[in-house]
Design an enzyme around this catalytic site. Structure first.
Site, PDB file in Angstrom:
ATOM      1  N   ASP A 197       4.746  -5.859  34.889  1.00 26.75           N
ATOM      2  CA  ASP A 197       5.570  -6.587  35.856  1.00 26.75           C
ATOM      3  C   ASP A 197       4.756  -6.854  37.106  1.00 26.75           C
ATOM      4  O   ASP A 197       3.616  -6.394  37.240  1.00 26.75           O
ATOM      5  CB  ASP A 197       6.816  -5.756  36.206  1.00 26.75           C
ATOM      6  N   THR A 239      12.449 -12.213  25.488  1.00 29.73           N
ATOM      7  CA  THR A 239      12.917 -12.070  26.871  1.00 29.73           C
ATOM      8  C   THR A 239      11.818 -11.512  27.784  1.00 29.73           C
ATOM      9  O   THR A 239      11.969 -10.427  28.342  1.00 29.73           O
ATOM     10  CB  THR A 239      14.157 -11.141  26.925  1.00 29.73           C
ATOM     11  N   ASN A 256       9.485 -11.155  31.198  1.00 34.82           N
ATOM     12  CA  ASN A 256       9.561 -11.539  32.607  1.00 34.82           C
ATOM     13  C   ASN A 256       8.419 -12.533  32.873  1.00 34.82           C
ATOM     14  O   ASN A 256       7.658 -12.864  31.957  1.00 34.82           O
ATOM     15  CB  ASN A 256       9.512 -10.305  33.524  1.00 34.82           C
ATOM     16  N   GLU A 270       4.911 -11.247  31.924  1.00 35.21           N
ATOM     17  CA  GLU A 270       4.712 -11.133  30.470  1.00 35.21           C
ATOM     18  C   GLU A 270       4.564 -12.504  29.818  1.00 35.21           C
ATOM     19  O   GLU A 270       3.758 -12.679  28.898  1.00 35.21           O
ATOM     20  CB  GLU A 270       5.879 -10.344  29.864  1.00 35.21           C
ATOM     21  N   THR A 281      13.234 -13.608  32.169  1.00 35.14           N
ATOM     22  CA  THR A 281      14.337 -12.844  32.769  1.00 35.14           C
ATOM     23  C   THR A 281      14.255 -12.738  34.286  1.00 35.14           C
ATOM     24  O   THR A 281      15.261 -12.576  34.954  1.00 35.14           O
ATOM     25  CB  THR A 281      14.380 -11.424  32.171  1.00 35.14           C
ATOM     26  N   SER A 282      13.041 -12.804  34.827  1.00 33.55           N
ATOM     27  CA  SER A 282      12.897 -12.782  36.288  1.00 33.55           C
ATOM     28  C   SER A 282      11.581 -13.439  36.646  1.00 33.55           C
ATOM     29  O   SER A 282      10.636 -13.440  35.851  1.00 33.55           O
ATOM     30  CB  SER A 282      12.930 -11.351  36.821  1.00 33.55           C
ATOM     31  N   VAL A 284      18.834  -7.511  44.530  1.00 29.06           N
ATOM     32  CA  VAL A 284      19.349  -6.209  44.953  1.00 29.06           C
ATOM     33  C   VAL A 284      18.155  -5.382  45.386  1.00 29.06           C
ATOM     34  O   VAL A 284      17.179  -5.246  44.644  1.00 29.06           O
ATOM     35  CB  VAL A 284      20.102  -5.502  43.796  1.00 29.06           C
ATOM     36  N   ASP A 308      16.096  -3.772  29.217  1.00 25.09           N
ATOM     37  CA  ASP A 308      16.752  -3.343  27.966  1.00 25.09           C
ATOM     38  C   ASP A 308      18.190  -3.844  27.941  1.00 25.09           C
ATOM     39  O   ASP A 308      18.681  -4.329  26.920  1.00 25.09           O
ATOM     40  CB  ASP A 308      16.764  -1.811  27.873  1.00 25.09           C
TER      41      ASP A 308
END
Length: 285
Positions: A91, A121, A123, A126, A159-160, A199, A208
């Site tokens: 990450d 999925t 990030n 990745e 995913t991000s 957040v 996961d």
């Protein structure tokens, strides 16, 4: 997944005392022989009948190669089997990416795992590792997702990312792409962008949770990536908001919550997982 009505057979790739977000952990890493032995047991009883396979955190190349062998065998007996792969490798922190699994896993994911996967999925970091291409803009991200489609998967969700969100700096962007080949051979691609509020905490296990819920919601909405992702990301938000609120109370005024206090409030979020109120809408691109 069980809460959402799926029968799940779980094989631990690692058996640790706790997740690795803590200062210490103890335990074992499953090797490929041990995985093979467990699978042989399922096969001998003829209970290796699956509709889905979902994989996540793995630390061992031979284990990963064995996963590919098993997925291929399962696909031979059920051509509709869907393999959902979260290619957990690393990450970005403060803009710098780093791997938290051995580097020799990358070529196995890229050359063996992703080609047999139906849904992946990654990030942003990745996705960049898998394609060898950096993402600086949304256009780059869409092109990277096309490269990933070309490697095999019909559905790709980043995913991000650290892309600039139209809603502002307090939002995190996720991108999804679903490519379908129609009966006449033409391809249609549906692409979406989601912006969810950031957040301010480091959670472990969000990837996961994301992959499991995406599996469930794409199953329930097979041709509607928009709805599947809205439900997945909204449920994530409910879980994270509940977790941070509870963690802050436990930590006390002015203190930073620790790893134990930031454990995802899964049980307390059962209703949100079963039927998430949509609080993050997807934009069709």
């Amino acid at each position: 997944l069980q809460v959402l009505g799926f029968e799940v057979d779980t094989v631990n790739s690692v058996q640790f005392s706790n997740h690795t977000g803590y200062a210490h952990w103890k335990g074992q890493v499953l090797n490929s022989d041990e995985l093979h032995e467990l699978y042989e047991g399922l096969k001998l009883n003829k209970v290796n009948q699956y509709d889905y396979v979902l994989t996540g955190y793995t630390r061992d190349t031979s284990f990963l190669a064995m996963v590919v062998d098993i997925v291929q065998e399962l696909k031979q007996q059920n051509s509709n089997l869907v393999y959902v792969c979260d290619p957990v490798m690393g990450d970005k922190w403060n803009g710098e990416g780093s791997m938290y699994v051995p580097e020799d896993l990358l070529p196995v994911y890229r050359d063996k795992v992703v080609p047999v996967a139906d849904i992946i999925t990654p990030n942003q970091f990745e996705a960049e590792l898998l394609t060898g291409r950096k993402i600086y803009t949304e256009k780059d991200a869409l092109e990277v997702m096309d490269m990933l489609h070309a490697m095999g998967p019909e559905t790709v969700v980043i995913t991000s990312s650290d892309l600039q969100a139209p809603l502002g700096n307090d939002y995190l962007i996720a991108l999804g792409s679903h490519r379908k080949t129609k009966a006449d051979g033409t391809r249609i691609t549906q692409r979406i962008r989601m912006e969810s509020p950031k957040v301010d905490a480091v959670f472990v296990g969000t990837g996961d949770l994301f992959a499991a819920m995406l599996l469930a919601w794409t199953h329930k909405h097979p041709n509607n990536l928009k709805v599947a992702c809205e439900k997945t990301v909204s449920a994530m938000q409910h879980v994270l908001q509940r977790t941070i609120k509870s963690a802050k109370v436990q930590a006390g005024e002015g203190n930073k919550p620790n790893s134990a206090q930031l454990e995802l409030r899964m049980v307390q979020s059962k209703k949100d997982i079963e039927n998430p109120e949509i609080i993050v809408k997807a934009t069709v691109l």
